[in-house]
Design a protein around this motif. Structure first.
Motif, PDB file in Angstrom:
ATOM      1  N   THR A  58     -27.430  15.197  27.138  1.00 15.60           N
ATOM      2  CA  THR A  58     -27.009  15.512  25.782  1.00 15.60           C
ATOM      3  C   THR A  58     -27.571  14.489  24.805  1.00 15.60           C
ATOM      4  O   THR A  58     -27.494  13.279  25.042  1.00 15.60           O
ATOM      5  CB  THR A  58     -25.471  15.538  25.699  1.00 15.60           C
ATOM      6  OG1 THR A  58     -24.987  16.564  26.578  1.00 15.60           O
ATOM      7  CG2 THR A  58     -24.996  15.800  24.292  1.00 15.60           C
ATOM      8  N   ARG A  61     -23.379  13.036  22.227  1.00 13.01           N
ATOM      9  CA  ARG A  61     -22.193  13.624  22.825  1.00 13.01           C
ATOM     10  C   ARG A  61     -21.204  14.107  21.770  1.00 13.01           C
ATOM     11  O   ARG A  61     -20.872  13.386  20.833  1.00 13.01           O
ATOM     12  CB  ARG A  61     -21.492  12.599  23.736  1.00 13.01           C
ATOM     13  CG  ARG A  61     -20.215  13.146  24.399  1.00 13.01           C
ATOM     14  CD  ARG A  61     -19.623  12.133  25.351  1.00 13.01           C
ATOM     15  NE  ARG A  61     -19.012  11.009  24.657  1.00 13.01           N
ATOM     16  CZ  ARG A  61     -17.774  11.021  24.171  1.00 13.01           C
ATOM     17  NH1 ARG A  61     -17.025  12.106  24.281  1.00 13.01           N
ATOM     18  NH2 ARG A  61     -17.291   9.945  23.568  1.00 13.01           N
ATOM     19  N   GLY A  63     -18.725  16.519  23.242  1.00 12.49           N
ATOM     20  CA  GLY A  63     -17.678  17.034  24.115  1.00 12.49           C
ATOM     21  C   GLY A  63     -16.617  16.005  24.438  1.00 12.49           C
ATOM     22  O   GLY A  63     -16.820  14.793  24.314  1.00 12.49           O
ATOM     23  N   TYR A 326     -17.505  16.893  28.249  1.00 12.52           N
ATOM     24  CA  TYR A 326     -18.633  16.022  28.567  1.00 12.52           C
ATOM     25  C   TYR A 326     -18.559  15.681  30.048  1.00 12.52           C
ATOM     26  O   TYR A 326     -17.640  14.983  30.494  1.00 12.52           O
ATOM     27  CB  TYR A 326     -18.575  14.757  27.713  1.00 12.52           C
ATOM     28  CG  TYR A 326     -19.784  13.856  27.853  1.00 12.52           C
ATOM     29  CD1 TYR A 326     -21.018  14.233  27.334  1.00 12.52           C
ATOM     30  CD2 TYR A 326     -19.677  12.618  28.482  1.00 12.52           C
ATOM     31  CE1 TYR A 326     -22.126  13.413  27.439  1.00 12.52           C
ATOM     32  CE2 TYR A 326     -20.779  11.786  28.589  1.00 12.52           C
ATOM     33  CZ  TYR A 326     -22.005  12.189  28.070  1.00 12.52           C
ATOM     34  OH  TYR A 326     -23.107  11.358  28.169  1.00 12.52           O
ATOM     35  N   GLN A 330     -23.642  15.377  30.160  1.00  9.50           N
ATOM     36  CA  GLN A 330     -24.006  16.583  29.426  1.00  9.50           C
ATOM     37  C   GLN A 330     -22.786  17.191  28.730  1.00  9.50           C
ATOM     38  O   GLN A 330     -21.671  17.176  29.276  1.00  9.50           O
ATOM     39  CB  GLN A 330     -24.595  17.639  30.367  1.00  9.50           C
ATOM     40  CG  GLN A 330     -25.877  17.206  31.059  1.00  9.50           C
ATOM     41  CD  GLN A 330     -26.362  18.256  32.037  1.00  9.50           C
ATOM     42  OE1 GLN A 330     -25.596  18.830  32.794  1.00  9.50           O
ATOM     43  NE2 GLN A 330     -27.654  18.523  32.019  1.00  9.50           N
ATOM     44  N   ASP A 331     -23.012  17.737  27.535  1.00  8.62           N
ATOM     45  CA  ASP A 331     -22.001  18.580  26.896  1.00  8.62           C
ATOM     46  C   ASP A 331     -22.057  19.963  27.520  1.00  8.62           C
ATOM     47  O   ASP A 331     -23.143  20.537  27.687  1.00  8.62           O
ATOM     48  CB  ASP A 331     -22.266  18.708  25.397  1.00  8.62           C
ATOM     49  CG  ASP A 331     -21.797  17.494  24.613  1.00  8.62           C
ATOM     50  OD1 ASP A 331     -20.946  16.745  25.130  1.00  8.62           O
ATOM     51  OD2 ASP A 331     -22.283  17.290  23.485  1.00  8.62           O
TER      52      ASP A 331
END
Length: 361
Positions: A58, A61, A63, A326, A330-331
Motif C-alpha cells: 500500500t 495506509r 486501513g 490493513y 496492504q490495504d
C-alpha cells in the motif's frame, strides 16, 4: 442472419461487452476461433510461489489495524449461508485485465468485470469486482482477489469468485494491458471525455509505459494538459483506464475501465463488415479463454436479438457497505457480505432468484 450483426457480436466478445461469438459461414468462424489462445482448465496448475513483482504494498495506509481475533471474525463473516446462484437463462463470463511486465508468470488481475447475459430479461449487466477485496483463495489462503489469477490463472479466479460472491462463473476471457493497447489500436481508438486532472495522471502512466516498458516516444501519446474530448489511441486509453489517483482511488478506476469498454463498443458499431472482419482476424490472437468452440457455436441462433439487449453496470463493494483493513502491508476491502450478496444477486438475477444450487455443489 444479418452479416454485420453477426460480426459485431463476435468482436464484442473480445471487447468484453457481449461475450458470445458466431458468424455466418462456419468455415470462416472456425478459422477465426483457431486464432484464440484456448486454455483447458485441466492444464492450469496452482503456483506455490510468485515472483517478487507480484507482491504489492500500500502506498499510503488508510486501513484499520486489526487484531488476530478481529481478523478471525472477519474471515468467519465471509462464510455466508447463501447458496451459489445459477440460472439457465443467465450466462456469466468473467472479463480479466491482467497487469504484468513479463509473461513468465500469470500476472495479477487488476481489472475484473463479471458480464452476465440475461436471455430472459434481454439484459446484460457488467459488475466490476475490485481487486483489493479480501477473499479466501481456494488452496492458497486469505489474500487480495487479484492474486487468485496470479496463482492459478482464470480457473482459480473463477472458482474464487464463485465461492466468494455465490455466483456460478466458470467462463473467462483474459487479455493483458499490453494486448489491450494493440486491440484498441486495431479498432482505431476511442473517444474519451477526460478532465485536466485525469490527463495529468494519465500522462504519467504514458511516460512510464512508453519509456520503461514499450521503448517508444511518449510525446506522441500525451493527452492535452487541459483535458477535454479526445480520440485516444491504445496507449492513451489504457493509461486512462489504469488511473487510480484521481477521485476515489480504485473505485473510480473501475468506472473508467467500464467507460473504456463502452466506448470501444460504440466504435465497433460504426464499422463496416469489411472493417469488422479485418479487426477480428487481428484481435483474436490476443485473447486467452476457456470458452470452447462448441459452446460458442451453440449460441449462434440467439445472436441477433442480443444486439437489442440493455446494458447496466455496477461495482462491488458498494458505497457505504465495506470497511478497509490493513493486513500484511496492504490495504484490503472487506464488504458487508450478507447485504452485498443480496444486492449483487438481485442486480444480476432479479428480485426473485431461481435455479439456485447448493453452495457445496
Amino acid at each position: 442472419m444479418n452479416l454485420k450483426k453477426a460480426f459485431l457480436i463476435s468482436l464484442c466478445i473480445v471487447l468484453g461487452v457481449v461475450l458470445v461469438s458466431g458468424g455466418v459461414v462456419y468455415k470462416f468462424g472456425h478459422d477465426l476461433y483457431s486464432s484464440v489462445n484456448y486454455v483447458s482448465d485441466d492444464t492450469v496448475t496452482v503456483e506455490e510461489t510468485l515472483p517478487e513483482e507480484a507482491e504489492e504494498e500500500t502506498d499510503e495506509r488508510t486501513g484499520d489495524l486489526v487484531s488476530d481475533e478481529e481478523l478471525a471474525a472477519i474471515q468467519e463473516s465471509m462464510d455466508t449461508s447463501k447458496s451459489v446462484a445459477s440460472d439457465e437463462d443467465i450466462y456469466n463470463v468473467l472479463l480479466i485485465g491482467v497487469d504484468r511486465q513479463e509473461r513468465t508468470w500469470n500476472g495479477n488481475s487488476d481489472c475484473m468485470i463479471l458480464v452476465s447475459i440475461n436471455k430472459a430479461d434481454n439484459r446484460v449487466t457488467m459488475v466490476s469486482l475490485m481487486r483489493d477485496t479480501y477473499v479466501n483463495i481456494p488452496g492458497v489462503g486469505y489474500k487480495k482477489l487479484n492474486a487468485a489469477y496470479a496463482y492459478g490463472a482464470g480457473p482459480l479466479l473463477c472458482e474464487t469468485i464463485t465461492e466468494t460472491y455465490k455466483i456460478e462463473v466458470d467462463r473467462y476471457v483474459a487479455v493483458d494491458f499490453w494486448d489491450l493497447v494493440d486491440i484498441i489500436d486495431i479498432i482505431g481508438g476511442v473517444w474519451l471525455d477526460i478532465s485536466a486532472e485525469e490527463a495529468e495522471v494519465a500522462n504519467g502512466y504514458i511516460l512510464d509505459m512508453c519509456e520503461r516498458l514499450m521503448d517508444i516516444d511518449p510525446t506522441e501519446h500525451y493527452f492535452p494538459t487541459e483535458g477535454g474530448t479526445v480520440y485516444a489511441d491504445g496507449v492513451q486509453a489504457v493509461a486512462y483506464a489504469r488511473n487510480r489517483y484521481v477521485g476515489n482511488s480504485d473505485f473510480e478506476r473501475t468506472e473508467r475501465q467500464r467507460y473504456v469498454l463502452t466506448q470501444l463498443m460504440e466504435e465497433v458499431k460504426q464499422m463496416s463488415l469489411a472493417q469488422m472482419t479485418s479487426a477480428m482476424q487481428s484481435i483474436l490472437e490476443y485473447v486467452t479463454t476457456n470458452i470452447s468452440e462448441t459452446e460458442i457455436w451453440s449460441m449462434v441462433t440467439e445472436l441477433p436479438e442480443m444486439l437489442e439487449y440493455s446494458f447496466e453496470s455496477s461495482r462491488v463493494p458498494y458505497d457505504g457497505m465495506y470497511s478497509t483493513i490493513y493486513v500484511n502491508g496492504q490495504d484490503m476491502l472487506v464488504p458487508d457480505w450478507e447485504e452485498t450478496l443480496e444486492l449483487l444477486h438481485e442486480f444480476i438475477y432479479g428480485s426473485d432468484e431461481t435455479g439456485e444450487t447448493d453452495a457445496e455443489s
